[in-house]
Motif scaffolding. Structure first.
Motif, PDB file in Angstrom:
ATOM      1  N   VAL A  13     -16.238  -6.104  11.827  1.00 61.11           N
ATOM      2  CA  VAL A  13     -15.959  -7.548  11.880  1.00 61.11           C
ATOM      3  C   VAL A  13     -14.882  -7.925  10.868  1.00 61.11           C
ATOM      4  CG1 VAL A  13     -16.950  -9.819  11.425  1.00 61.11           C
ATOM      5  CG2 VAL A  13     -18.226  -8.167  12.784  1.00 61.11           C
ATOM      6  N   LEU A  14     -15.000  -7.406   9.670  1.00 63.14           N
ATOM      7  CA  LEU A  14     -14.000  -7.723   8.642  1.00 63.14           C
ATOM      8  C   LEU A  14     -12.628  -7.171   9.006  1.00 63.14           C
ATOM      9  CD1 LEU A  14     -15.946  -7.201   5.284  1.00 63.14           C
ATOM     10  CD2 LEU A  14     -15.303  -9.340   6.387  1.00 63.14           C
ATOM     11  N   ARG A  15     -12.600  -6.010   9.617  1.00 58.05           N
ATOM     12  CA  ARG A  15     -11.303  -5.442  10.011  1.00 58.05           C
ATOM     13  C   ARG A  15     -10.643  -6.276  11.097  1.00 58.05           C
ATOM     14  NH1 ARG A  15     -11.019   0.531  12.472  1.00 58.05           N
ATOM     15  NH2 ARG A  15     -11.947  -0.619  14.215  1.00 58.05           N
ATOM     16  N   GLN A  16     -11.458  -6.769  12.061  1.00 54.63           N
ATOM     17  CA  GLN A  16     -10.903  -7.638  13.103  1.00 54.63           C
ATOM     18  C   GLN A  16     -10.385  -8.942  12.514  1.00 54.63           C
ATOM     19  OE1 GLN A  16     -10.410  -7.128  16.373  1.00 54.63           O
ATOM     20  NE2 GLN A  16     -11.094  -5.010  16.192  1.00 54.63           N
ATOM     21  N   ALA A  17     -11.048  -9.429  11.480  1.00 58.61           N
ATOM     22  CA  ALA A  17     -10.642 -10.694  10.850  1.00 58.61           C
ATOM     23  C   ALA A  17      -9.538 -10.505   9.817  1.00 58.61           C
ATOM     24  CB  ALA A  17     -11.855 -11.346  10.194  1.00 58.61           C
ATOM     25  N   GLY A  18      -9.130  -9.260   9.584  1.00 60.90           N
ATOM     26  CA  GLY A  18      -8.081  -8.993   8.597  1.00 60.90           C
ATOM     27  C   GLY A  18      -8.568  -9.101   7.166  1.00 60.90           C
ATOM     28  N   LEU A  19      -9.892  -8.985   6.948  1.00 58.14           N
ATOM     29  CA  LEU A  19     -10.448  -9.132   5.600  1.00 58.14           C
ATOM     30  C   LEU A  19     -10.929  -7.817   5.005  1.00 58.14           C
ATOM     31  CD1 LEU A  19     -12.474 -12.449   6.060  1.00 58.14           C
ATOM     32  CD2 LEU A  19     -10.296 -12.133   4.875  1.00 58.14           C
ATOM     33  N   ALA A  20     -10.793  -6.716   5.768  1.00 59.45           N
ATOM     34  CA  ALA A  20     -11.184  -5.417   5.204  1.00 59.45           C
ATOM     35  C   ALA A  20     -10.213  -5.045   4.081  1.00 59.45           C
ATOM     36  CB  ALA A  20     -11.166  -4.350   6.298  1.00 59.45           C
ATOM     37  N   ASN A  21     -10.737  -4.385   3.081  1.00 65.10           N
ATOM     38  CA  ASN A  21      -9.924  -3.958   1.929  1.00 65.10           C
ATOM     39  C   ASN A  21      -9.321  -5.154   1.181  1.00 65.10           C
ATOM     40  OD1 ASN A  21      -8.908  -2.004   0.199  1.00 65.10           O
ATOM     41  ND2 ASN A  21      -6.976  -1.869   1.307  1.00 65.10           N
ATOM     42  N   THR A  22     -10.049  -6.270   1.133  1.00 66.94           N
ATOM     43  CA  THR A  22      -9.609  -7.442   0.362  1.00 66.94           C
ATOM     44  C   THR A  22     -10.785  -7.972  -0.457  1.00 66.94           C
ATOM     45  OG1 THR A  22     -10.206  -9.044   2.072  1.00 66.94           O
ATOM     46  CG2 THR A  22      -7.979  -8.110   2.166  1.00 66.94           C
ATOM     47  N   HIS A  23     -10.458  -8.646  -1.542  1.00 73.97           N
ATOM     48  CA  HIS A  23     -11.524  -9.261  -2.340  1.00 73.97           C
ATOM     49  C   HIS A  23     -12.158 -10.425  -1.597  1.00 73.97           C
ATOM     50  CE1 HIS A  23      -9.867  -7.624  -6.417  1.00 73.97           C
ATOM     51  NE2 HIS A  23     -10.571  -6.731  -5.740  1.00 73.97           N
ATOM     52  N   LEU A  80     -17.731   0.173  -2.263  1.00 79.24           N
ATOM     53  CA  LEU A  80     -17.262   1.539  -2.018  1.00 79.24           C
ATOM     54  C   LEU A  80     -16.738   1.699  -0.599  1.00 79.24           C
ATOM     55  CD1 LEU A  80     -17.064   4.514  -3.006  1.00 79.24           C
ATOM     56  CD2 LEU A  80     -19.367   4.837  -2.069  1.00 79.24           C
ATOM     57  N   VAL A  81     -17.421   1.091   0.370  1.00 76.89           N
ATOM     58  CA  VAL A  81     -17.041   1.269   1.780  1.00 76.89           C
ATOM     59  C   VAL A  81     -15.879   0.357   2.173  1.00 76.89           C
ATOM     60  CG1 VAL A  81     -17.880   1.045   4.153  1.00 76.89           C
ATOM     61  CG2 VAL A  81     -19.368   2.017   2.390  1.00 76.89           C
ATOM     62  N   LEU A  82     -15.872  -0.888   1.686  1.00 76.10           N
ATOM     63  CA  LEU A  82     -14.904  -1.874   2.167  1.00 76.10           C
ATOM     64  C   LEU A  82     -13.575  -1.836   1.420  1.00 76.10           C
ATOM     65  CD1 LEU A  82     -17.284  -4.937   2.653  1.00 76.10           C
ATOM     66  CD2 LEU A  82     -16.474  -3.326   4.373  1.00 76.10           C
ATOM     67  N   ILE A  83     -13.576  -1.433   0.160  1.00 74.50           N
ATOM     68  CA  ILE A  83     -12.342  -1.432  -0.639  1.00 74.50           C
ATOM     69  C   ILE A  83     -11.787  -0.010  -0.697  1.00 74.50           C
ATOM     70  CG2 ILE A  83     -11.342  -1.898  -2.895  1.00 74.50           C
ATOM     71  CD1 ILE A  83     -12.196  -4.386  -1.420  1.00 74.50           C
ATOM     72  N   LYS A  84     -10.585   0.159  -0.171  1.00 67.85           N
ATOM     73  CA  LYS A  84      -9.947   1.483  -0.139  1.00 67.85           C
ATOM     74  C   LYS A  84      -8.797   1.613  -1.131  1.00 67.85           C
ATOM     75  CE  LYS A  84     -12.659   2.939   3.006  1.00 67.85           C
ATOM     76  NZ  LYS A  84     -13.746   3.861   2.585  1.00 67.85           N
ATOM     77  N   THR A  85      -8.170   0.501  -1.497  1.00 68.14           N
ATOM     78  CA  THR A  85      -7.055   0.548  -2.437  1.00 68.14           C
ATOM     79  C   THR A  85      -7.569   0.684  -3.861  1.00 68.14           C
ATOM     80  OG1 THR A  85      -5.808  -0.910  -0.963  1.00 68.14           O
ATOM     81  CG2 THR A  85      -4.987  -0.660  -3.213  1.00 68.14           C
ATOM     82  N   PRO A  86      -7.140   1.703  -4.620  1.00 72.04           N
ATOM     83  CA  PRO A  86      -7.661   1.892  -5.986  1.00 72.04           C
ATOM     84  C   PRO A  86      -7.440   0.677  -6.884  1.00 72.04           C
ATOM     85  CG  PRO A  86      -6.477   3.838  -5.263  1.00 72.04           C
ATOM     86  CD  PRO A  86      -6.234   2.799  -4.219  1.00 72.04           C
TER      87      PRO A  86
END
Length: 285
Positions: A136-146, A222-228
């Motif tokens: 859901v977050l990836r579809q909304a463009g919110l994955a890997n964001t605060h 851990l799962v949602l944030i990929k950018t160090p």
């Protein structure tokens, strides 16, 4: 008669002594992990691998703190955690306050269903929800964001915050609102001048719960944030554990010790509000 009084005082002193003893043991139980963390963070590598470790470091060093900051960028991770935790706490309180008031004051079928949802939502395990949430977050463009992480933390904390805060609202007598209405206050004035001051301990407790939940959370981050550069503090601390499960105790203890400080400071600041709110409630009640 005098013997009975003497025996009663003796029993009281013995009982009080046992209470202090149990309280002291409980404090030692709670404080020991923090003391051990403090001791380990100042120990050099040789003392960390001893078969018979000592509580007080024989050759204290700050190398573990330097290593923790230089290798894993704990300062940036701490700043990320502070932003995410404060935003989550603020949004949770803003949403939970009017919703909990409505649940406590207006008894409808929707309120019953909402309370059922509150209880039911606490039964879902993290692992069951993580894949749908990520999609859901990836579809909304919110994955890997605060922003996406804050959204998840607010949704996750909201059921318990609602349950806790509506209990505080129920404890405020309706007669106070009726008296304010008789004195000519409208609904908004009643909420601002009567309800909110008495609700301050509940708001502080809700903010504390939401902040500490977000500050300590690890799995979603851990799962949602990929950018160090966007990693939060628990994820950064986990990098001190190698792929073979070998932990670098010194830097890990130093980082963990520093990670506990913001939550303690936040609690100390909010605790004053909690005490002043309780006092205000006692005076006005």
């Amino acid at each position: 008669m005098a013997r009975n009084n003497t025996a009663a005082r003796r029993r009281t002193r013995v009982g009080r002594g046992l209470q202090y003893l149990a309280l002291s043991a409980y404090l030692v139980f709670l404080a020991f992990p923090l003391v051990w963390l403090l001791s380990t963070s100042f120990k050099p590598p040789r003392e960390l691998v001893r078969l018979h470790p000592t509580l007080i470091p024989e050759s204290p060093t700050l190398a573990n703190f330097v290593q923790a900051f230089t290798e894993q960028e704990l300062g940036r991770a701490a700043w990320n955690s502070i932003q995410v935790s404060l935003a989550s706490a603020l949004l949770t309180v803003l949403i939970a306050t009017p919703a909990s008031y409505a649940l406590a004051r207006f008894r409808t079928r929707l309120g019953t269903v909402a309370l059922g949802w509150v209880l039911l939502s606490q039964l879902f395990p993290f692992v069951l929800l993580i894949i749908p949430i990520f999609l859901v977050l990836r579809q909304a463009g919110l994955a890997n964001t605060h922003a996406g992480l804050v959204l998840i933390y607010v949704v996750w904390a909201l059921p318990f915050a609602l349950w806790m805060l509506q209990g505080f609202v129920r404890n405020i007598p309706r007669e106070l609102e009726e008296a304010a209405s008789v004195d000519g206050a409208n609904r908004l004035q009643t909420l601002r001048r009567v309800i909110f001051p008495l609700l301050t301990p509940g708001l502080v407790a809700t903010a504390l719960f939401a902040f500490i939940s977000a500050w300590n959370e690890f799995f979603f981050a851990l799962v949602l944030i990929k950018t160090p550069e966007l990693a939060t503090l628990p994820v950064a601390l986990a990098r001190f554990v190698g792929i073979e499960g070998t932990a670098r105790l010194g830097p890990l203890a130093a980082g963990s010790l520093l990670a506990t400080l913001p939550s303690l400071v936040f609690f100390a600041v909010m605790q004053r509000r909690l005490a002043s709110g309780s006092l205000a409630g006692a005076v006005k009640g």
